[in-house]
Design a protein around this motif. Structure first.
Motif, PDB file in Angstrom:
ATOM      1  N   GLU A 235       0.826  -1.204   0.000  1.00 11.65           N
ATOM      2  CA  GLU A 235       0.000   0.000   0.000  1.00 11.65           C
ATOM      3  C   GLU A 235       0.861   1.254   0.000  1.00 11.65           C
ATOM      4  OE1 GLU A 235      -2.887   2.266   3.123  1.00 11.65           O
ATOM      5  OE2 GLU A 235      -3.425   0.200   2.640  1.00 11.65           O
ATOM      6  N   ARG A 236       1.933   1.239   0.770  1.00 11.76           N
ATOM      7  CA  ARG A 236       2.805   2.409   0.821  1.00 11.76           C
ATOM      8  C   ARG A 236       3.556   2.600  -0.503  1.00 11.76           C
ATOM      9  NH1 ARG A 236       4.068   4.486   6.158  1.00 11.76           N
ATOM     10  NH2 ARG A 236       2.642   3.511   7.635  1.00 11.76           N
ATOM     11  N   ARG A 237       3.904   1.515  -1.165  1.00 11.23           N
ATOM     12  CA  ARG A 237       4.544   1.637  -2.477  1.00 11.23           C
ATOM     13  C   ARG A 237       3.579   2.284  -3.476  1.00 11.23           C
ATOM     14  NH1 ARG A 237       9.365  -1.079  -2.105  1.00 11.23           N
ATOM     15  NH2 ARG A 237       9.418  -3.155  -1.146  1.00 11.23           N
ATOM     16  N   VAL A 238       2.322   1.881  -3.442  1.00  9.18           N
ATOM     17  CA  VAL A 238       1.333   2.445  -4.351  1.00  9.18           C
ATOM     18  C   VAL A 238       1.135   3.931  -4.068  1.00  9.18           C
ATOM     19  CG1 VAL A 238      -1.123   2.447  -4.974  1.00  9.18           C
ATOM     20  CG2 VAL A 238       0.120   0.281  -4.821  1.00  9.18           C
ATOM     21  N   GLU A 239       1.020   4.308  -2.799  1.00 10.32           N
ATOM     22  CA  GLU A 239       0.811   5.722  -2.469  1.00 10.32           C
ATOM     23  C   GLU A 239       2.022   6.568  -2.834  1.00 10.32           C
ATOM     24  OE1 GLU A 239      -2.063   7.031  -1.660  1.00 10.32           O
ATOM     25  OE2 GLU A 239      -2.810   4.979  -1.910  1.00 10.32           O
ATOM     26  N   ARG A 240       3.223   6.040  -2.623  1.00 11.36           N
ATOM     27  CA  ARG A 240       4.426   6.769  -3.035  1.00 11.36           C
ATOM     28  C   ARG A 240       4.454   6.899  -4.560  1.00 11.36           C
ATOM     29  NH1 ARG A 240       9.801   6.766  -1.034  1.00 11.36           N
ATOM     30  NH2 ARG A 240       8.870   6.672   1.040  1.00 11.36           N
ATOM     31  N   ALA A 241       4.080   5.833  -5.268  1.00 10.12           N
ATOM     32  CA  ALA A 241       4.044   5.874  -6.726  1.00 10.12           C
ATOM     33  C   ALA A 241       3.029   6.905  -7.212  1.00 10.12           C
ATOM     34  CB  ALA A 241       3.706   4.490  -7.287  1.00 10.12           C
ATOM     35  N   ALA A 242       1.856   6.951  -6.573  1.00  9.65           N
ATOM     36  CA  ALA A 242       0.830   7.920  -6.967  1.00  9.65           C
ATOM     37  C   ALA A 242       1.336   9.344  -6.789  1.00  9.65           C
ATOM     38  CB  ALA A 242      -0.444   7.696  -6.148  1.00  9.65           C
ATOM     39  N   SER A 243       2.066   9.581  -5.720  1.00 11.82           N
ATOM     40  CA  SER A 243       2.632  10.906  -5.482  1.00 11.82           C
ATOM     41  C   SER A 243       3.642  11.268  -6.565  1.00 11.82           C
ATOM     42  CB  SER A 243       3.301  10.946  -4.100  1.00 11.82           C
ATOM     43  OG  SER A 243       3.914  12.189  -3.864  1.00 11.82           O
ATOM     44  N   LEU A 244       4.490  10.328  -6.959  1.00  8.26           N
ATOM     45  CA  LEU A 244       5.477  10.590  -8.000  1.00  8.26           C
ATOM     46  C   LEU A 244       4.817  10.793  -9.358  1.00  8.26           C
ATOM     47  CD1 LEU A 244       8.212   7.982  -6.981  1.00  8.26           C
ATOM     48  CD2 LEU A 244       8.377  10.463  -6.785  1.00  8.26           C
ATOM     49  N   LEU A 245       3.776  10.025  -9.639  1.00 11.92           N
ATOM     50  CA  LEU A 245       3.078  10.172 -10.916  1.00 11.92           C
ATOM     51  C   LEU A 245       2.409  11.533 -11.038  1.00 11.92           C
ATOM     52  CD1 LEU A 245       1.451   6.621 -11.144  1.00 11.92           C
ATOM     53  CD2 LEU A 245       3.169   7.537 -12.717  1.00 11.92           C
ATOM     54  N   SER A 246       1.918  12.049  -9.913  1.00  5.70           N
ATOM     55  CA  SER A 246       1.197  13.320  -9.944  1.00  5.70           C
ATOM     56  C   SER A 246       2.121  14.527  -9.852  1.00  5.70           C
ATOM     57  CB  SER A 246       0.172  13.378  -8.808  1.00  5.70           C
ATOM     58  OG  SER A 246       0.809  13.353  -7.545  1.00  5.70           O
ATOM     59  N   THR A 248       5.747  14.511 -10.545  1.00  2.00           N
ATOM     60  CA  THR A 248       6.980  14.493 -11.323  1.00  2.00           C
ATOM     61  C   THR A 248       6.686  14.059 -12.760  1.00  2.00           C
ATOM     62  OG1 THR A 248       7.628  12.158 -11.010  1.00  2.00           O
ATOM     63  CG2 THR A 248       8.138  13.692  -9.213  1.00  2.00           C
ATOM     64  N   GLY A 249       7.690  14.186 -13.602  1.00  2.00           N
ATOM     65  CA  GLY A 249       7.573  13.737 -14.982  1.00  2.00           C
ATOM     66  C   GLY A 249       8.236  12.397 -15.213  1.00  2.00           C
ATOM     67  N   LEU A 250       8.507  11.660 -14.140  1.00  2.00           N
ATOM     68  CA  LEU A 250       9.141  10.356 -14.275  1.00  2.00           C
ATOM     69  C   LEU A 250       8.242   9.403 -15.055  1.00  2.00           C
ATOM     70  CD1 LEU A 250      10.519   9.817 -10.635  1.00  2.00           C
ATOM     71  CD2 LEU A 250      11.826  10.475 -12.664  1.00  2.00           C
ATOM     72  N   SER A 251       8.855   8.538 -15.852  1.00  2.00           N
ATOM     73  CA  SER A 251       8.081   7.527 -16.570  1.00  2.00           C
ATOM     74  C   SER A 251       7.556   6.486 -15.589  1.00  2.00           C
ATOM     75  CB  SER A 251       8.958   6.842 -17.616  1.00  2.00           C
ATOM     76  OG  SER A 251       9.955   6.047 -16.992  1.00  2.00           O
ATOM     77  N   VAL A 252       6.609   5.681 -16.043  1.00  2.00           N
ATOM     78  CA  VAL A 252       6.050   4.635 -15.179  1.00  2.00           C
ATOM     79  C   VAL A 252       7.146   3.662 -14.762  1.00  2.00           C
ATOM     80  CG1 VAL A 252       4.437   2.692 -15.072  1.00  2.00           C
ATOM     81  CG2 VAL A 252       3.727   4.847 -16.137  1.00  2.00           C
ATOM     82  N   THR A 253       8.044   3.351 -15.686  1.00  2.00           N
ATOM     83  CA  THR A 253       9.152   2.453 -15.341  1.00  2.00           C
ATOM     84  C   THR A 253      10.037   3.064 -14.266  1.00  2.00           C
ATOM     85  OG1 THR A 253       9.187   1.487 -17.569  1.00  2.00           O
ATOM     86  CG2 THR A 253      11.189   1.261 -16.242  1.00  2.00           C
ATOM     87  N   GLU A 254      10.354   4.335 -14.408  1.00  2.00           N
ATOM     88  CA  GLU A 254      11.181   5.012 -13.407  1.00  2.00           C
ATOM     89  C   GLU A 254      10.479   5.074 -12.063  1.00  2.00           C
ATOM     90  OE1 GLU A 254      13.781   8.183 -16.073  1.00  2.00           O
ATOM     91  OE2 GLU A 254      11.648   8.605 -15.685  1.00  2.00           O
ATOM     92  N   SER A 278      -4.689   1.532 -14.350  1.00  2.00           N
ATOM     93  CA  SER A 278      -3.242   1.402 -14.521  1.00  2.00           C
ATOM     94  C   SER A 278      -2.581   2.721 -14.137  1.00  2.00           C
ATOM     95  CB  SER A 278      -2.914   1.060 -15.971  1.00  2.00           C
ATOM     96  OG  SER A 278      -3.187   2.169 -16.811  1.00  2.00           O
ATOM     97  N   PRO A 279      -1.279   2.718 -13.853  1.00  2.74           N
ATOM     98  CA  PRO A 279      -0.593   3.976 -13.525  1.00  2.74           C
ATOM     99  C   PRO A 279      -0.727   5.033 -14.621  1.00  2.74           C
ATOM    100  CG  PRO A 279       0.774   2.103 -12.931  1.00  2.74           C
ATOM    101  CD  PRO A 279      -0.389   1.552 -13.675  1.00  2.74           C
ATOM    102  N   SER A 280      -0.601   4.610 -15.882  1.00  2.27           N
ATOM    103  CA  SER A 280      -0.697   5.571 -16.992  1.00  2.27           C
ATOM    104  C   SER A 280      -2.087   6.166 -17.086  1.00  2.27           C
ATOM    105  CB  SER A 280      -0.333   4.880 -18.312  1.00  2.27           C
ATOM    106  OG  SER A 280       1.009   4.433 -18.293  1.00  2.27           O
ATOM    107  N   ALA A 281      -3.122   5.315 -16.954  1.00  2.00           N
ATOM    108  CA  ALA A 281      -4.492   5.816 -17.031  1.00  2.00           C
ATOM    109  C   ALA A 281      -4.802   6.721 -15.845  1.00  2.00           C
ATOM    110  CB  ALA A 281      -5.470   4.640 -17.078  1.00  2.00           C
ATOM    111  N   TRP A 282      -4.314   6.353 -14.687  1.00  2.00           N
ATOM    112  CA  TRP A 282      -4.548   7.164 -13.485  1.00  2.00           C
ATOM    113  C   TRP A 282      -3.925   8.550 -13.654  1.00  2.00           C
ATOM    114  CZ3 TRP A 282      -1.698   9.458  -9.565  1.00  2.00           C
ATOM    115  CH2 TRP A 282      -2.402   9.780  -8.399  1.00  2.00           C
ATOM    116  N   ARG A 283      -2.705   8.577 -14.203  1.00  2.00           N
ATOM    117  CA  ARG A 283      -2.025   9.861 -14.426  1.00  2.00           C
ATOM    118  C   ARG A 283      -2.784  10.706 -15.448  1.00  2.00           C
ATOM    119  NH1 ARG A 283       4.229   9.765 -15.983  1.00  2.00           N
ATOM    120  NH2 ARG A 283       4.697  10.705 -13.934  1.00  2.00           N
ATOM    121  N   ARG A 284      -3.291  10.089 -16.524  1.00  2.00           N
ATOM    122  CA  ARG A 284      -4.036  10.846 -17.539  1.00  2.00           C
ATOM    123  C   ARG A 284      -5.305  11.448 -16.952  1.00  2.00           C
ATOM    124  NH1 ARG A 284      -2.603   6.452 -20.928  1.00  2.00           N
ATOM    125  NH2 ARG A 284      -4.666   5.526 -20.593  1.00  2.00           N
ATOM    126  N   ASN A 285      -5.945  10.712 -16.054  1.00  2.00           N
ATOM    127  CA  ASN A 285      -7.198  11.198 -15.446  1.00  2.00           C
ATOM    128  C   ASN A 285      -6.960  12.420 -14.571  1.00  2.00           C
ATOM    129  OD1 ASN A 285      -8.785   9.215 -16.635  1.00  2.00           O
ATOM    130  ND2 ASN A 285      -8.562   7.786 -14.921  1.00  2.00           N
TER     131      ASN A 285
END
Length: 288
Positions: A235-246, A248-254, A278-285
């Protein structure tokens, strides 16, 4: 006015520049700017309780260990905060660092609350503590001094938050006869997970600092929080990833690698389960 020279002993092989110190009776605020430096090693030995924050920039790698065995290793970026109790030394290594940091030092003899039970920790997601350092930084840089009444109030708020932070545990009724962790042990475990989130986390990494076997720790953690250690980590990995996706401009792989996962497919699986996309769809939304 505190003895600003002795509030914290900074021993680094390449000292930063543009150092600012503004004090009041119960503590001081300190900041500095470091231009790009390939590698830095050193020690921090605070006489005061020390709350530090990365205000700008960061480091490709920030690794440190403290007295008592707390350790952190990962990327450093704006918003990263850490706490070091008075008398607790930190050994640190930085790679490819270029940043501006700020630190609030509270005299333990004059602190409005006793913080003896608050151990070292690090977090990339604590907006209250980061906001506190940033606000004090703005006041110190704009005015060149700090108001005594304001600093006393902020010291009290900081102390209350740190004390209560150690008592936050999920409200789960332990099963009868099941081993449990104390509130402090749960908070320490949460802090270790946060500090190690950018790499592999083994149950042994969480159980050994508490002096528990892996099996005992796993059962006690689940009984105390209502979830397994793996569920908490995921859960913490997902929340940290969501923060980075929103933010930063890091790619999903990064992003996947930044939160300690093997690649985008593993992140996508966890992300869909938690966010429904998916991470990409979530970021687009986010931009709609």
């Amino acid at each position: 006015m505190p003895d600003t020279a002795s509030a914290t002993k900074w021993t680094v092989d390449q000292p930063p520049s543009d150092r600012l110190v503004a004090g009041w009776t119960g503590g001081l605020y300190e900041s500095a700017i470091r231009p790009f430096t390939a590698r830095v090693e050193g020690r921090i030995a605070p006489r005061h309780h020390l709350l530090m924050a990365t205000l700008k920039g960061g480091a490709a790698r920030h690794s440190f260990t403290t007295d008592g065995g707390f350790r952190f290793e990962g990327r450093d970026a704006p918003g990263m905060i850490s706490f070091l109790p008075a008398g607790c030394e930190r050994r640190l290594e930085l790679e490819k660092v270029c940043w501006e940091w700020g630190a609030i030092a509270i005299d333990p003899d004059l602190a409005p609350l006793r913080l003896d039970g608050v151990g070292p920790f690090a977090s990339a997601d604590d907006p209250f503590l980061f906001g506190l350092v940033r606000q004090m930084h703005l006041l110190a840089t704009q005015d060149g001094a700090l108001d005594e009444t304001y600093c006393d109030a902020m010291s009290l708020a900081l102390g209350q938050y740190l004390v209560s932070r150690g008592k936050v545990v999920a409200h789960v009724r332990p099963r009868h006869g099941s081993p449990t962790l104390t509130a402090r042990q749960v908070r320490q475990t949460f802090d270790r997970i946060e500090a190690m989130l950018s790499g592999a986390i083994r149950i042994r990494d969480l159980s050994e600092p508490l002096g528990l076997s892996e099996g005992h720790f796993h059962r006690a953690f689940r009984a105390s929080t209502g979830r397994t250690p793996l569920e908490e980590i995921s859960e913490r990995r997902v929340e940290r990833a969501a923060s980075l996706l929103s933010q930063t401009g890091l790619s999903v792989t990064e992003v996947a690698l930044e939160v300690g996962l093997s690649g985008p497919s593993q992140l996508a699986r966890l992300f869909r389960g938690a966010k429904g996309a998916s991470p990409s769809a979530w970021r687009r939304n986010l931009s709609r």
